[in-house]
Scaffold this active site. Sequence first.
Site, PDB file in Angstrom:
ATOM      1  N   ASP A 116       0.835  -1.207   0.000  1.00 23.56           N
ATOM      2  CA  ASP A 116       0.000   0.000   0.000  1.00 23.56           C
ATOM      3  C   ASP A 116       0.872   1.261   0.000  1.00 23.56           C
ATOM      4  O   ASP A 116       0.585   2.228  -0.706  1.00 23.56           O
ATOM      5  CB  ASP A 116      -0.953  -0.015   1.204  1.00 23.56           C
ATOM      6  CG  ASP A 116      -1.863  -1.229   1.174  1.00 23.56           C
ATOM      7  OD1 ASP A 116      -2.312  -1.590   0.072  1.00 23.56           O
ATOM      8  OD2 ASP A 116      -2.095  -1.827   2.231  1.00 23.56           O
TER       9      ASP A 116
ATOM     10  N   HIS B   4      -5.751  -3.555   5.237  1.00 22.80           N
ATOM     11  CA  HIS B   4      -5.236  -3.839   3.903  1.00 22.80           C
ATOM     12  C   HIS B   4      -6.343  -4.364   2.982  1.00 22.80           C
ATOM     13  O   HIS B   4      -6.276  -5.493   2.496  1.00 22.80           O
ATOM     14  CB  HIS B   4      -4.069  -4.840   3.978  1.00 22.80           C
ATOM     15  CG  HIS B   4      -3.592  -5.270   2.623  1.00 22.80           C
ATOM     16  ND1 HIS B   4      -2.956  -4.410   1.759  1.00 22.80           N
ATOM     17  CD2 HIS B   4      -3.700  -6.446   1.964  1.00 22.80           C
ATOM     18  CE1 HIS B   4      -2.679  -5.056   0.630  1.00 22.80           C
ATOM     19  NE2 HIS B   4      -3.127  -6.292   0.726  1.00 22.80           N
TER      20      HIS B   4
HETATM   21  P1  NAI Z   1      -0.586 -18.315  -5.981  1.00 22.58           P
HETATM   22  O1  NAI Z   1      -1.796 -19.154  -6.121  1.00 22.58           O
HETATM   23  O2  NAI Z   1       0.202 -18.007  -7.199  1.00 22.58           O
HETATM   24  O3  NAI Z   1       0.404 -18.967  -4.921  1.00 22.58           O
HETATM   25  C1  NAI Z   1      -0.017 -19.445  -3.695  1.00 22.58           C
HETATM   26  C2  NAI Z   1       0.827 -20.619  -3.321  1.00 22.58           C
HETATM   27  O4  NAI Z   1       0.375 -21.100  -2.053  1.00 22.58           O
HETATM   28  C3  NAI Z   1       0.700 -21.797  -4.320  1.00 22.58           C
HETATM   29  O5  NAI Z   1       1.990 -22.215  -4.746  1.00 22.58           O
HETATM   30  C4  NAI Z   1      -0.007 -22.868  -3.513  1.00 22.58           C
HETATM   31  O6  NAI Z   1       0.384 -24.181  -3.868  1.00 22.58           O
HETATM   32  C5  NAI Z   1       0.448 -22.507  -2.089  1.00 22.58           C
HETATM   33  N1  NAI Z   1      -0.368 -23.122  -1.055  1.00 22.58           N
HETATM   34  C6  NAI Z   1      -1.696 -23.424  -1.078  1.00 22.58           C
HETATM   35  N2  NAI Z   1      -2.046 -24.044   0.059  1.00 22.58           N
HETATM   36  C7  NAI Z   1      -0.932 -24.121   0.816  1.00 22.58           C
HETATM   37  C8  NAI Z   1      -0.650 -24.663   2.102  1.00 22.58           C
HETATM   38  N3  NAI Z   1      -1.596 -25.264   2.830  1.00 22.58           N
HETATM   39  N4  NAI Z   1       0.611 -24.562   2.558  1.00 22.58           N
HETATM   40  C9  NAI Z   1       1.576 -23.975   1.813  1.00 22.58           C
HETATM   41  N5  NAI Z   1       1.380 -23.451   0.603  1.00 22.58           N
HETATM   42  C10 NAI Z   1       0.134 -23.533   0.112  1.00 22.58           C
HETATM   43  O7  NAI Z   1      -1.038 -16.961  -5.245  1.00 22.58           O
HETATM   44  P2  NAI Z   1      -0.207 -15.588  -5.112  1.00 22.58           P
HETATM   45  O8  NAI Z   1      -0.554 -14.695  -6.223  1.00 22.58           O
HETATM   46  O9  NAI Z   1       1.208 -15.917  -4.859  1.00 22.58           O
HETATM   47  O10 NAI Z   1      -0.893 -14.970  -3.787  1.00 22.58           O
HETATM   48  C11 NAI Z   1      -0.723 -15.585  -2.529  1.00 22.58           C
HETATM   49  C12 NAI Z   1      -1.518 -14.837  -1.466  1.00 22.58           C
HETATM   50  O11 NAI Z   1      -1.004 -13.507  -1.290  1.00 22.58           O
HETATM   51  C13 NAI Z   1      -2.998 -14.656  -1.817  1.00 22.58           C
HETATM   52  O12 NAI Z   1      -3.778 -14.875  -0.665  1.00 22.58           O
HETATM   53  C14 NAI Z   1      -3.079 -13.205  -2.230  1.00 22.58           C
HETATM   54  O13 NAI Z   1      -4.368 -12.671  -2.057  1.00 22.58           O
HETATM   55  C15 NAI Z   1      -2.087 -12.588  -1.273  1.00 22.58           C
HETATM   56  N6  NAI Z   1      -1.625 -11.252  -1.657  1.00 22.58           N
HETATM   57  C16 NAI Z   1      -1.332 -10.389  -0.636  1.00 22.58           C
HETATM   58  C17 NAI Z   1      -0.919  -9.096  -0.890  1.00 22.58           C
HETATM   59  C18 NAI Z   1      -0.593  -8.187   0.237  1.00 22.58           C
HETATM   60  O14 NAI Z   1      -0.377  -6.995  -0.014  1.00 22.58           O
HETATM   61  N7  NAI Z   1      -0.524  -8.637   1.486  1.00 22.58           N
HETATM   62  C19 NAI Z   1      -0.801  -8.601  -2.286  1.00 22.58           C
HETATM   63  C20 NAI Z   1      -1.052  -9.597  -3.271  1.00 22.58           C
HETATM   64  C21 NAI Z   1      -1.473 -10.869  -2.955  1.00 22.58           C
END
Ligand code: NAI
Length: 342
Positions: A154, A185
């Site tokens: 942010d 957030h």
């Molecule tokens: P993605 O789907 O590309 O990657 C997520 C990973 O988590 C995958 O490799 C998946 O296999 C893994 N995963 C699923 N269940 C799991 C478990 N039980 N234990 C370990 N790993 C597991 O998603 P992406 O784009 O990497 O986003 C991840 C998270 O980050 C989402 O919840 C997204 O909303 C959040 N996010 C947060 C932001 C922030 O500013 N805090 C900004 C952008 C995204």
Amino acid sequence: MVKVTVCGAAGGIGQPLSLMLKMNPYINELSLYDVVNVPGVGTDLSHIDTDTKISYHLKSDDNNTGLSQALKASDFVIIPAGVPRKPGMTRDDLFKINAGICSELATGIAETCPDATVLVISNPVNSTVPVFAEVFKKKGTFNPRKLFGVTTLDSVRANTFISEIASNEADKAPSAFNIRVVGGHSGETIVPLFSVCAPHVYALEDENKIDALVHRVQYGGDEVVQAKNGAGSATLSMAYAGYKFLHAVLAATTGDTTIIESSYVYLDDSIPGAKETKEIIKGLYGGESLDYFAMPVVLSKEGIKEIKSDILSRVNNKEKELLKICCKTLAGNIAKGASFSQ
Ligand code: NAI
């Protein structure tokens, strides 16, 4: 010796984040954990000739002991695990799936590396951080100074977007700004404090431009979700932001007590500035005070040294109104996360 574990390391955020961490001189061991694809990511990164040692673990390794192997002796755990948004979804829509994942990871951390500093990226951060806190409380391992919701993206967006508006003004590149963003957030819980921490931007003397800028920071994530058209949310800018925040937390462990970063934290009365923050929020909101809030915090070897409550007493009337709206939504988000593990 510093060991960092990335949970969700094979994902869109996890991969570029892990690449950057492999290049960080403070980190001796980088442990990569995921439920799929992590052997490929780990093997690939292990060929890079920096000194950081790579290990990788699938959940299913050795009779499902992958998580405890990954977390063993970790000093820091950073968590981009879980599903990302698709067009039309809010961060809140992710709660059901991601809260379960966060609860599982929190249990693993409490049982394997209870003293680790935990950085939560998984959305909705407003609710997933309370999920972590509640699991840690149940397990008797909760240290509010060492639990962080990562909201750095942010501030990163606020710095970039304000610099675009000021593009015709001298010395107003993104690096000229360090905008503090408080609250939470997601959407209207994101409150950038341009009046308090920006150098004067002449273009923003137009009220409409400030309103549009605040809205863009609050909903900047949607721009990426729409542009990716179903392929997820911010990954590269988030990996950068997650790296920036973890780097700051690591740098503070060297004894530097001048590092201030914004993060979504538990306002525990034992932390200097927490009580004051709660009082100010209560005054603005008019309702109950909130237990969690994104605030600038002073970092130290032991985690949060102080919460910079004074920033809230310097906001202008417009930002006060934004904070009121933020508190109302945030209260519900916090309650949802806190009740999940009960
Ligand atoms: P993605 O789907 O590309 O990657 C997520 C990973 O988590 C995958 O490799 C998946 O296999 C893994 N995963 C699923 N269940 C799991 C478990 N039980 N234990 C370990 N790993 C597991 O998603 P992406 O784009 O990497 O986003 C991840 C998270 O980050 C989402 O919840 C997204 O909303 C959040 N996010 C947060 C932001 C922030 O500013 N805090 C900004 C952008 C995204």
